[in-house]
Motif scaffolding. Structure first.
Motif, mmCIF file in Angstrom:
data_model
loop_
_atom_site.group_PDB
_atom_site.id
_atom_site.type_symbol
_atom_site.label_atom_id
_atom_site.label_comp_id
_atom_site.label_asym_id
_atom_site.label_seq_id
_atom_site.Cartn_x
_atom_site.Cartn_y
_atom_site.Cartn_z
ATOM 1 N N LEU A 128 105.696 -64.029 -15.924
ATOM 2 C CA LEU A 128 104.319 -64.470 -15.680
ATOM 3 C C LEU A 128 103.950 -64.256 -14.208
ATOM 4 O O LEU A 128 104.714 -64.633 -13.317
ATOM 5 N N PRO A 129 102.799 -63.658 -13.931
ATOM 6 C CA PRO A 129 102.411 -63.343 -12.541
ATOM 7 C C PRO A 129 102.467 -64.511 -11.553
ATOM 8 O O PRO A 129 102.936 -64.319 -10.422
ATOM 9 N N PRO A 130 102.036 -65.729 -11.906
ATOM 10 C CA PRO A 130 102.080 -66.800 -10.902
ATOM 11 C C PRO A 130 103.491 -67.170 -10.430
ATOM 12 O O PRO A 130 103.651 -67.778 -9.384
ATOM 13 N N VAL A 131 104.509 -66.798 -11.221
ATOM 14 C CA VAL A 131 105.889 -67.138 -10.872
ATOM 15 C C VAL A 131 106.763 -65.893 -10.724
ATOM 16 O O VAL A 131 107.988 -65.977 -10.774
ATOM 17 N N ALA A 132 106.135 -64.749 -10.518
ATOM 18 C CA ALA A 132 106.854 -63.469 -10.451
ATOM 19 C C ALA A 132 107.677 -63.361 -9.172
ATOM 20 O O ALA A 132 107.337 -63.945 -8.144
ATOM 21 N N PRO A 133 108.775 -62.599 -9.244
ATOM 22 C CA PRO A 133 109.621 -62.419 -8.063
ATOM 23 C C PRO A 133 108.939 -61.567 -6.989
ATOM 24 O O PRO A 133 108.091 -60.735 -7.288
ATOM 25 N N LYS A 134 109.357 -61.792 -5.771
ATOM 26 C CA LYS A 134 108.943 -60.961 -4.644
ATOM 27 C C LYS A 134 109.975 -59.850 -4.491
ATOM 28 O O LYS A 134 111.097 -59.947 -4.992
ATOM 29 N N ALA A 135 109.594 -58.804 -3.795
ATOM 30 C CA ALA A 135 110.513 -57.688 -3.551
ATOM 31 C C ALA A 135 111.803 -58.204 -2.924
ATOM 32 O O ALA A 135 111.778 -59.028 -2.011
ATOM 33 N N GLY A 136 112.911 -57.730 -3.452
ATOM 34 C CA GLY A 136 114.216 -58.089 -2.911
ATOM 35 C C GLY A 136 114.857 -59.321 -3.521
ATOM 36 O O GLY A 136 116.030 -59.581 -3.270
ATOM 37 N N GLU A 137 114.113 -60.095 -4.309
ATOM 38 C CA GLU A 137 114.728 -61.261 -4.942
ATOM 39 C C GLU A 137 115.543 -60.789 -6.140
ATOM 40 O O GLU A 137 115.042 -60.037 -6.978
ATOM 41 N N PRO A 138 116.799 -61.223 -6.231
ATOM 42 C CA PRO A 138 117.668 -60.735 -7.305
ATOM 43 C C PRO A 138 117.231 -61.198 -8.681
ATOM 44 O O PRO A 138 116.577 -62.232 -8.834
ATOM 45 N N MET A 139 117.633 -60.408 -9.684
ATOM 46 C CA MET A 139 117.303 -60.702 -11.071
ATOM 47 C C MET A 139 118.466 -60.292 -11.964
ATOM 48 O O MET A 139 119.108 -59.270 -11.712
ATOM 49 N N VAL A 140 118.728 -61.094 -12.986
ATOM 50 C CA VAL A 140 119.735 -60.761 -13.990
ATOM 51 C C VAL A 140 119.081 -60.769 -15.362
ATOM 52 O O VAL A 140 118.057 -61.403 -15.560
ATOM 53 N N ALA A 141 119.677 -60.060 -16.288
ATOM 54 C CA ALA A 141 119.200 -60.039 -17.673
ATOM 55 C C ALA A 141 120.342 -60.500 -18.570
ATOM 56 O O ALA A 141 121.432 -59.922 -18.537
ATOM 57 N N SER A 142 120.085 -61.558 -19.339
ATOM 58 C CA SER A 142 121.126 -62.122 -20.182
ATOM 59 C C SER A 142 120.483 -62.964 -21.271
ATOM 60 O O SER A 142 119.273 -63.159 -21.291
ATOM 61 N N ASN A 143 121.315 -63.487 -22.143
ATOM 62 C CA ASN A 143 120.848 -64.429 -23.148
ATOM 63 C C ASN A 143 120.904 -65.835 -22.560
ATOM 64 O O ASN A 143 120.659 -65.990 -21.370
ATOM 65 N N ALA A 144 121.252 -66.850 -23.311
ATOM 66 C CA ALA A 144 121.117 -68.238 -22.862
ATOM 67 C C ALA A 144 121.852 -68.557 -21.557
ATOM 68 O O ALA A 144 121.237 -69.046 -20.624
ATOM 69 N N ASP A 145 123.139 -68.313 -21.475
ATOM 70 C CA ASP A 145 123.888 -68.611 -20.250
ATOM 71 C C ASP A 145 123.793 -67.415 -19.324
ATOM 72 O O ASP A 145 124.359 -66.356 -19.590
ATOM 73 N N LYS A 146 123.086 -67.559 -18.235
ATOM 74 C CA LYS A 146 122.811 -66.439 -17.333
ATOM 75 C C LYS A 146 124.033 -66.002 -16.534
ATOM 76 O O LYS A 146 123.994 -64.991 -15.844
ATOM 77 N N PHE A 147 125.142 -66.739 -16.640
ATOM 78 C CA PHE A 147 126.380 -66.319 -15.994
ATOM 79 C C PHE A 147 127.157 -65.329 -16.868
ATOM 80 O O PHE A 147 127.969 -64.573 -16.379
ATOM 81 N N VAL A 148 126.915 -65.346 -18.180
ATOM 82 C CA VAL A 148 127.668 -64.522 -19.119
ATOM 83 C C VAL A 148 127.120 -63.094 -19.109
ATOM 84 O O VAL A 148 125.935 -62.863 -19.361
ATOM 85 N N GLY A 149 127.984 -62.151 -18.800
ATOM 86 C CA GLY A 149 127.622 -60.741 -18.841
ATOM 87 C C GLY A 149 126.716 -60.291 -17.706
ATOM 88 O O GLY A 149 126.074 -59.244 -17.814
ATOM 89 N N THR A 150 126.634 -61.081 -16.630
ATOM 90 C CA THR A 150 125.800 -60.699 -15.479
ATOM 91 C C THR A 150 126.603 -60.867 -14.195
ATOM 92 O O THR A 150 127.720 -61.389 -14.203
ATOM 93 N N ASP A 151 125.988 -60.481 -13.102
ATOM 94 C CA ASP A 151 126.626 -60.685 -11.801
ATOM 95 C C ASP A 151 126.027 -61.895 -11.076
ATOM 96 O O ASP A 151 126.095 -61.992 -9.853
ATOM 97 N N LEU A 152 125.469 -62.857 -11.816
ATOM 98 C CA LEU A 152 124.860 -64.034 -11.202
ATOM 99 C C LEU A 152 125.863 -64.792 -10.341
ATOM 100 O O LEU A 152 125.539 -65.183 -9.214
ATOM 101 N N ASP A 153 127.060 -64.990 -10.826
ATOM 102 C CA ASP A 153 128.071 -65.702 -10.048
ATOM 103 C C ASP A 153 128.315 -64.979 -8.720
ATOM 104 O O ASP A 153 128.362 -65.607 -7.660
ATOM 105 N N LYS A 154 128.445 -63.672 -8.753
ATOM 106 C CA LYS A 154 128.667 -62.875 -7.536
ATOM 107 C C LYS A 154 127.456 -62.968 -6.597
ATOM 108 O O LYS A 154 127.625 -63.139 -5.385
ATOM 109 N N ILE A 155 126.256 -62.878 -7.145
ATOM 110 C CA ILE A 155 125.035 -62.991 -6.328
ATOM 111 C C ILE A 155 125.048 -64.314 -5.567
ATOM 112 O O ILE A 155 124.803 -64.354 -4.354
#
Length: 182
Positions: A128-155
């Motif tokens: 949604l535009p009012p809550v959209a990320p700014k350039a350079g803010e990290p993003m992950v793509a995952s299902n319910a637990d955002k730590f599973v199958g992503t590099d969120l922990d490393k970030i």
């Protein structure tokens, strides 16, 4: 993984109206208060669920002030997507967008890291535009637990994050599982 932030996630969920069941909140807070960082709630208690005694209503936990250290805190913004946070599917989610946008702006103003997630079937443009990320803010793509199958922990570790504040469209899904994973 990180072992902080669940209390902040629970507090935010109550303040934003996502969690109104005192027993659900009580269970989350008990995990925070009673389980040392070296053990998960399952290791500590042997059971993932706490049952609610029949007919007993617990008082909501007392809200206490929390000091946030911007250098070691991240705001996780989970799945605030056009497909799921809309008037047809989740009107209460839509109603919280101004508060979440303010939370994000306040986090940025205080140099708190902001990290986004999307589901595996969506794109960054779906946020949604009012809550959209700014350039350079990290993003992950995952299902319910955002730590599973992503590099969120490393970030988070690379940024020196010790505390997370978690918000999103599904308190009983992504917010809960990601906060628990933290």
């Amino acid at each position: 993984m990180l072992r902080a932030g669940m209390l902040l996630a629970a507090l935010f969920m109550v303040l934003s109206g996502f969690v109104t069941d005192a027993w659900a909140l009580r269970g989350m807070l008990i995990c925070v208060r009673t389980h040392p960082a070296s053990q998960t709630p399952l290791q500590q208690s042997g059971s993932a669920a706490q049952s609610k005694p029949s007919g007993v209503q617990a008082a909501a936990p007392q809200v206490k002030p929390v000091k946030i250290e911007p250098q070691t805190t991240a705001l996780l913004v989970l799945d605030l997507l056009k497909q799921s946070c809309n008037n047809e599917r989740r009107p209460r989610c839509v109603a919280t967008i101004p508060q979440v946008a303010k939370l994000i702006a306040d986090a940025r103003a205080h140099n708190v890291a902001v990290v986004y997630s999307i589901t595996t079937s969506t794109k960054a443009e779906d946020i949604l535009p009012p809550v959209a990320p700014k350039a350079g803010e990290p993003m992950v793509a995952s299902n319910a637990d955002k730590f599973v199958g992503t590099d969120l922990d490393k970030i988070l570790k690379d940024k020196g994050i010790k505390t997370v504040i978690v918000t999103g469209t599904t308190a009983e899904g992504a917010v809960l599982y990601t906060a628990s994973g933290a």
